[in-house]
Each structure stands twice: as structure tokens, then as C-alpha cells.
Design an enzyme around this catalytic site. Structure first.
Site, short mmCIF file in Angstrom:
data_model
loop_
_atom_site.label_atom_id
_atom_site.label_comp_id
_atom_site.label_asym_id
_atom_site.label_seq_id
_atom_site.Cartn_x
_atom_site.Cartn_y
_atom_site.Cartn_z
N LYS A 166 0.84 -1.19 0.00
CA LYS A 166 0.00 0.00 0.00
C LYS A 166 0.88 1.25 0.00
CE LYS A 166 -3.75 1.77 2.99
NZ LYS A 166 -4.59 1.38 4.15
N SER A 187 -9.23 1.33 3.46
CA SER A 187 -8.52 2.20 2.54
C SER A 187 -7.50 1.43 1.70
CB SER A 187 -7.79 3.30 3.32
OG SER A 187 -6.83 2.73 4.20
N SER A 204 -9.55 -1.26 7.45
CA SER A 204 -8.98 -1.09 6.11
C SER A 204 -8.14 -2.24 5.59
CB SER A 204 -8.16 0.20 6.06
OG SER A 204 -8.99 1.31 6.26
#
Length: 467
Positions: free
Chosen positions: A82, A155, A179
Site C-alpha cells: 500500500k 482504505s 482497512s
């Protein structure tokens, strides 16, 4: 070597082939780069791809392994992370044009540990602005490969998409309210949200530091366990990283023995928040685990609403602190939803924060009392099976949306307890459904063991989207 295509395989089933020379890291890296080039133009999972750096790492891994210097199951495996993780050799944008182009002087601890384990870094994966709820208006959101009209989760949206679509063998995500677990549920992959402090957060862009967790997302429990073992442990550069020994999570996953475990379930709590479709998926998990020797007992889950309202206060205040160097000075460059939360964070009073902390302590005490009689807890991943983008848009503004979509995820960021999310079915529209086992602090090995046992009996984690 494997009955599934190489792009779809679990990396723990490929590592011996690399180790003993029937497969090379260069082979796998080129395969991933080819798939990224072919499919990510539609899926938008990558924020940045680093093909030459990945090829160089793959060649170095093959050379080391040929010399007998095998580092472990991640050696030569092409991964991505990420874009919340600082990397010195791959552009780091933290999901916002506000931070694009920033010079990164030091690698995050988690990505440095992946490199030490011999992993090949393919690139950085798309995330929501500020690691929060919506993507920045200048960034194209990732697309759920099981259905473009459906949510990818936030996210760590790009992380879930890349793993399930075969654009990386595994990834790292972060979790403040769900997330890791929300995209794992929506994309049909395995995610581990470890105990708070189990993995160092140094070099990870914060949403709310007292709630942020770092963990793996992968195609199987074994893969996620191997990844967690590589990144977990104390870190002198992060005083909040726990000085607790790291267990052999991969061995626990492969042991896959749930016999004799006591798992709690609160059906009335689940029914009050989840749809019939989600409840049915949970009952299917109960049936499978009961057949493996698990004893299920009824528990009373503490009402999380006050703690979740407090979560929204703490998250906003801590997020405002994280952005104080750029907000409100560069307010015009921020997206609407993150800007609104930052404004709330700046407006909250000391009393608001004190109430939130009091409610958090009360909730955490009740959770600890509930776990006195059980080994694990079973809850859904999401209250809705495969939520559509239209459904998500209908939830309203924060914190109402958080209470609606996060009742089974955010409570475990509040208390910091570890969870593992696994796919357990699919919605009527064909979107994956996930569930969670929750454990006591630092019980990640037990979670891997129970998750491995469940995964031996099902094949939902093997399902891949048709691209």
C-alpha cells in the site's frame, strides 16, 4: 508443482520451487509485470510500478538462492505494498497530490523487513486519501474485479484488488477502522489485522496513531502468516512496537488444527447489524468449524456504539495532528471528505476527547471480560454482502457511515485485538463474503491455526475473478 496457474498460486506453494531451481524469481516477476501491464489499466490497483527495480531484485534473489543463501519463504516472491509505506526507491505519494514528490530519506520498517526476507517489490498500491474513506478526486479508484459496480473496501483498496486479480502475490495494508478487513472481505482474500503494536508503524503514513495497525493481505492463511512473520516484532525506532516474541505463524497455519477450541458467537448482535445473507454465511462457518471439533458458546458482545462514536472523535483529532503541517495551509488541495474530517478534528474539544477515551476504556474492559471464557470470537467482516457503490453512497456522512459499515471491524481497532479475515462465500451478485476470527492480544498464531483449519475444508480463497 501446482494445479492452478502460476499467477493465481499461493506463494508458499511456490517458494520451494524457487529454492530448488525449478522456478525462478525472474519468471514470477515477469509474469506479474505482464499481468499488471495487461489488466491494471482497467483495475487501477497500482499507484506506482517499478519494473526495473523489481527485475534487479529478482535477479539478485535468484543469484543468492543459486549460491545456497535462501532466506525463507518470501525470498524471490514478487509483492507490492500500500502506498502508505515509505519506500526510498519507489515513488511514495501517500494517496494524495499534497504529498506527491516528497523526498523519502528512510524506508519504513515493514518494507525494510520484506526486503531483508528477500521479497521483490513490484510497486505501490492505490489507497484512499489520507488513509481514510474516499480516494482523492485526482486519483482513479481501484475497481473490484468481481463486479465494477461493487465496493473494493477502504482504505487498502488497491491491495485487495491486486492480490485477488493476480497482480501481486501478497501485499501489506493498514487498518484503522477496517482497512485490511473490508477490502479482504470485498475482494475474497485473507487479511490479518495484528494486535496493535505487533508490527512497527515507523515510516507508515498515519490516519490515527493510537488506532493504526499494519498487516498482511494474501491469497491464503499460510501466505498471510508467512508475511506476518517477516514484518512482526519490536523496533527500536518505534517505541509503540511491542517487545513480544514473534511466533512461527506459518507453522501454526499449516498445523491447521481447531479441535478443542472454544469460539464465542453473539447471534443477536450479528442479527441486529447484518443482513440475512451475511448471517447465513456465518452459520455455514459454524457448521464447518463444529465438524472440526470446535465448541461454540453464546456470548454477549458489548454494545460498541459509544466506542465507535469515540472512534470517530479520536480518529478526527489524531488525523488533524498528522496533517497539521499541510492543513489548513493547503486546504484547497484536499478532497472534500478528508477535509471535512480534519475540520471536525480541529473543532473537537478536550471534553470530546476525554469522553471518547473513557468510552474506549469501558469498552475494552468489557471485551477483555468476554474473552475470559473463550479462545476466539466469530463475527462477520461486513454487515452487507458485497455492498454496491450505490449502497455505500447512501450511508450518509461520518460518523453515521462508520457506524453503519464498521460495526464488526472498528471495535477491534478500538481495543487493538487481532483478527483474521477469510472468504466464506459469495453474494447473489457474485461478490465475495468474508468473516473474522478475533483473538486475545498477541494470539495471532492461534488465529492462523484456526484459519488454516477452516481453509482446509473450503475453496473460497481459491476463487479468482475472470479478467
Amino acid at each position: 508443482m501446482t494445479e492452478v496457474p502460476l499467477w493465481s498460486a499461493e506463494f508458499t506453494r511456490l517458494s520451494d520451487a524457487i529454492r530448488f531451481g525449478s522456478l525462478t524469481s525472474v519468471d514470477l516477476t515477469e509474469l506479474m509485470l505482464e499481468r499488471i501491464a495487461a489488466h491494471d489499466g482497467k483495475l487501477h490497483s497500482y499507484a506506482a510500478v517499478a519494473p526495473e527495480a523489481a527485475r534487479a531484485s529478482a535477479r539478485a534473489a535468484d543469484a543468492e538462492i543459486a549460491e545456497g543463501k535462501w532466506r525463507g519463504p518470501l525470498h524471490g516472491i514478487p509483492l507490492a505494498v500500500k502506498d502508505a509505506f515509505a519506500t526510498v526507491d519507489i515513488p511514495t505519494g501517500f494517496g494524495s497530490p499534497v504529498f506527491t514528490g516528497r523526498t523519502i530519506a528512510e524506508e519504513s520498517t515493514a518494507t525494510a523487513r520484506l526486503r531483508e526476507a528477500g521479497a521483490v517489490m513490484l510497486g505501490k498500491l492505490t489507497l484512499t486519501e489520507g488513509v481514510y474513506a474516499d480516494h482523492h478526486p485526482a486519483i482513479t479508484p481501484p475497481v473490484n474485479p468481481f463486479g465494477a459496480a461493487h465496493w473494493t473496501g477502504t482504505s487498502s483498496s488497491g491491495s485487495g484488488v491486486a492480490v485477488t486479480a493476480g497482480l501481486a502475490y501478497a501485499t501489506l495494508g493498514t487498518d484503522t477502522g477496517g482497512s485490511i478487513r473490508l477490502p479482504s472481505s470485498c475482494c475474497g482474500v485473507v487479511g490479518i489485522k495484528p494486535t496493535w503494536g505487533r508490527v512497527s508503524r515507523r515510516g507508515v503514513f498515519p490516519l490515527a496513531e493510537s488506532l493504526d495497525h499494519v498487516g498482511p493481505m494474501a491469497r491464503s492463511v499460510a501466505d498471510a502468516a508467512a508475511l506476518l512473520a517477516a514484518i512482526a516484532g519490536p523496533d527500536p525506532a518505534d517505541p509503540t512496537a511491542a517487545s513480544v516474541p514473534v511466533d512461527d505463524y506459518l507453522a501454526a497455519a499449516l498445523t491447521a488444527d481447531a479441535d478443542g477450541l472454544t469460539i464465542g458467537i453473539d447471534r443477536s448482535f450479528i442479527a441486529s447489524r447484518a443482513t440475512d445473507e451475511v448471517q447465513a454465511s456465518i452459520e455455514a462457518v459454524v457448521e464447518i468449524m463444529s465438524g472440526l471439533g470446535v465448541r461454540f458458546v453464546d456470548v454477549s458482545f458489548p454494545d460498541p456504539d459509544a466506542a465507535l462514536r469515540g472512534w470517530a472523535v479520536q480518529c478526527a483529532v489524531e488525523c488533524a495532528l498528522a496533517h497539521e503541517a499541510t492543513y489548513p495551509a493547503r486546504k484547497a488541495e484536499y478532497g472534500e471528505r478528508l477535509s471535512a474530517m480534519l475540520e471536525r478534528g480541529r473543532a473537537h474539544t478536550a471534553r470530546d476527547m476525554a469522553v471518547a477515551l473513557q468510552d474506549r476504556r469501558d469498552f475494552n474492559g468489557r471485551i477483555a471480560r468476554m474473552f475470559a471464557e473463550i479462545d476466539l470470537l466469530l463475527v462477520p467482516g461486513l454487515p452487507v454482502a458485497g455492498p454496491s457503490l450505490n449502497f455505500m453512497a447512501s450511508l450518509g456522512e461520518d460518523p453515521a457511515a462508520i457506524l453503519a459499515i464498521g460495526p464488526f471491524t472498528a471495535p477491534f481497532d478500538v481495543c487493538g485485538y487481532p483478527t483474521i479475515t477469510l472468504p466464506c462465500g459469495q453474494s447473489t451478485q457474485g461478490i465475495p463474503i468474508g468473516f473474522q476470527f478475533v483473538g486475545r492480544p498477541f494470539a495471532e498464531a492461534l488465529l492462523c491455526r484456526a484459519g488454516g483449519a477452516y481453509q482446509k475444508k473450503i475453496s473460497f480463497h481459491l476463487r479468482r475473478p475472470a479478467l
